[in-house]
Scaffold this motif. Structure first.
Motif, short mmCIF file in Angstrom:
data_model
loop_
_atom_site.label_atom_id
_atom_site.label_comp_id
_atom_site.label_asym_id
_atom_site.label_seq_id
_atom_site.Cartn_x
_atom_site.Cartn_y
_atom_site.Cartn_z
N GLY A 69 0.81 -1.21 0.00
CA GLY A 69 0.00 0.00 0.00
C GLY A 69 0.84 1.25 0.00
N GLY A 70 0.52 2.17 0.91
CA GLY A 70 1.25 3.43 0.95
C GLY A 70 0.69 4.35 2.01
N SER A 71 1.10 5.59 1.95
CA SER A 71 0.65 6.59 2.92
C SER A 71 0.69 7.97 2.28
N GLY A 72 0.02 8.91 2.90
CA GLY A 72 0.00 10.28 2.41
C GLY A 72 -0.69 11.17 3.42
N THR A 73 -0.83 12.44 3.08
CA THR A 73 -1.51 13.39 3.95
C THR A 73 -2.46 14.23 3.13
N LEU A 74 -3.71 14.30 3.59
CA LEU A 74 -4.69 15.20 2.99
C LEU A 74 -4.49 16.55 3.66
N ASN A 75 -3.79 17.45 2.97
CA ASN A 75 -3.42 18.75 3.54
C ASN A 75 -4.53 19.77 3.36
N THR A 81 -3.74 21.49 11.91
CA THR A 81 -4.87 20.80 12.54
C THR A 81 -5.94 20.43 11.52
N SER A 82 -5.88 21.03 10.32
CA SER A 82 -6.85 20.68 9.27
C SER A 82 -6.33 19.57 8.36
N ASP A 83 -5.16 19.01 8.66
CA ASP A 83 -4.58 17.92 7.86
C ASP A 83 -5.08 16.56 8.35
N PHE A 84 -5.16 15.61 7.41
CA PHE A 84 -5.58 14.24 7.73
C PHE A 84 -4.50 13.27 7.27
N PRO A 85 -3.82 12.55 8.18
CA PRO A 85 -2.88 11.50 7.76
C PRO A 85 -3.66 10.32 7.17
N LEU A 86 -3.14 9.74 6.11
CA LEU A 86 -3.80 8.65 5.41
C LEU A 86 -2.88 7.44 5.34
N MET A 87 -3.47 6.24 5.52
CA MET A 87 -2.72 4.99 5.40
C MET A 87 -3.54 4.02 4.56
N TRP A 88 -2.87 3.34 3.63
CA TRP A 88 -3.52 2.33 2.80
C TRP A 88 -2.71 1.04 2.88
N ASP A 89 -3.35 -0.11 3.13
CA ASP A 89 -2.60 -1.35 3.27
C ASP A 89 -2.40 -2.07 1.94
N HIS A 90 -3.03 -1.60 0.86
CA HIS A 90 -2.78 -2.14 -0.46
C HIS A 90 -3.31 -1.16 -1.51
N LEU A 91 -2.87 -1.32 -2.73
CA LEU A 91 -3.35 -0.51 -3.84
C LEU A 91 -4.84 -0.78 -4.02
N ASP A 95 -8.96 5.01 2.79
CA ASP A 95 -8.94 5.53 4.15
C ASP A 95 -10.00 6.62 4.23
N THR A 96 -10.43 6.98 5.43
CA THR A 96 -11.55 7.89 5.60
C THR A 96 -11.13 9.13 6.37
N ALA A 97 -11.57 10.29 5.88
CA ALA A 97 -11.40 11.55 6.59
C ALA A 97 -12.78 12.05 6.98
N ASP A 98 -12.99 12.31 8.27
CA ASP A 98 -14.30 12.73 8.78
C ASP A 98 -14.37 14.25 8.87
N PHE A 99 -15.38 14.83 8.21
CA PHE A 99 -15.54 16.28 8.18
C PHE A 99 -16.80 16.70 8.93
N TYR A 100 -16.70 17.85 9.62
CA TYR A 100 -17.82 18.42 10.36
C TYR A 100 -17.89 19.92 10.07
N TYR A 109 -8.43 21.03 -0.29
CA TYR A 109 -7.61 20.01 0.36
C TYR A 109 -6.89 19.22 -0.72
N ARG A 110 -5.59 18.92 -0.48
CA ARG A 110 -4.78 18.24 -1.51
C ARG A 110 -3.98 17.09 -0.91
#
Length: 220
Positions: A69-75, A81-91, A95-100, A109-110
């Motif tokens: 998989g891989g990893s990244g950040t939703l900036n 504090t508005s960033d979301f770390p992302l993790m994927w265990d395979h292609l 991953d989920t980012a919760d918004f309110y 967001y990028r």
């Protein structure tokens, strides 16, 4: 003995070349392109919004011996504090980012520099380039109290701001009529300070469409 040392040296260099695989970040000459797939638009309303971000890649990215998989950040557009770390265990994993509406910053967001950990048939890390993807987060809009009486169509344009629906004033609203297989704009007015807008409308099929603003998506 000289031949043996030469052979051993060549073997050692070959092993080193096999192990010291470059990370393959942007700029590599490779046919593997990876990115984070996500919706282009996100509307924040009274309920939590779960944004699914999927690790995606071209066919050349597919691992043969391993897919870690891989990893990244939703900036986000604001502080960290508005960033979301992302993790994927395979292609192909998500991953989920919760918004309110009451918590998250509006704007773009990028995911600009993620990592990919897939390996080819020789156990080599597949080199890749990363494609930047983005989504825009705004408040949701809606029409309320829509009535069509005595030849007039009236409605209140609202938007959800943090904790409540509020009047959306000064926004262009288009009255559209369905004719010849398409929706066609027949009139445009701006909402009053209280969010109300009114049109003359006779018989027929109509709909109202508002413009988007810097912080609010259009409503239909």
């Amino acid at each position: 003995m000289l031949r043996v040392r030469t052979a051993l040296t060549a073997a050692a260099l070959g092993l080193a070349a096999l192990i010291a695989i470059p990370a393959g970040q942007a700029g590599s000459a490779t046919s593997c392109v990876a990115w984070a797939s996500m919706p282009a638009h996100v509307s924040l309303g009274p309920n939590e919004v779960k944004v699914h971000v999927t690790l995606t890649g071209t066919a050349a990215c597919r691992g043969v011996t391993a897919d870690s998989g891989g990893s990244g950040t939703l900036n986000g557009p604001g502080p960290s504090t508005s960033d979301f770390p992302l993790m994927w265990d395979h292609l192909g994993a998500s991953d989920t980012a919760d918004f309110y509406a009451s918590l998250n910053t509006l704007g773009t967001y990028r995911v600009a520099g993620g990592s990919l950990q897939t390996y080819d048939a020789q156990y080599n890390h597949i080199p890749y380039t990363w494609r930047t993807t983005a989504m825009v987060v705004k408040y949701a809009g809606r029409f309320a109290r829509v009535t069509h009486q005595n030849g007039r169509l009236t409605a209140s344009l609202r938007y959800y701001a943090r904790d409540n629906w509020r009047a959306e004033s000064g926004v262009a609203v288009h009255l559209q009529r369905y004719s010849s297989g398409a929706w066609r704009t027949v009139a445009t007015h701006r909402t009053a300070g209280s969010g109300w807008v009114s049109f003359r409308a006779g018989r027929g099929n109509y709909r109202l469409v508002s413009d988007s603003t810097n912080s609010i998506w259009s409503a239909t």
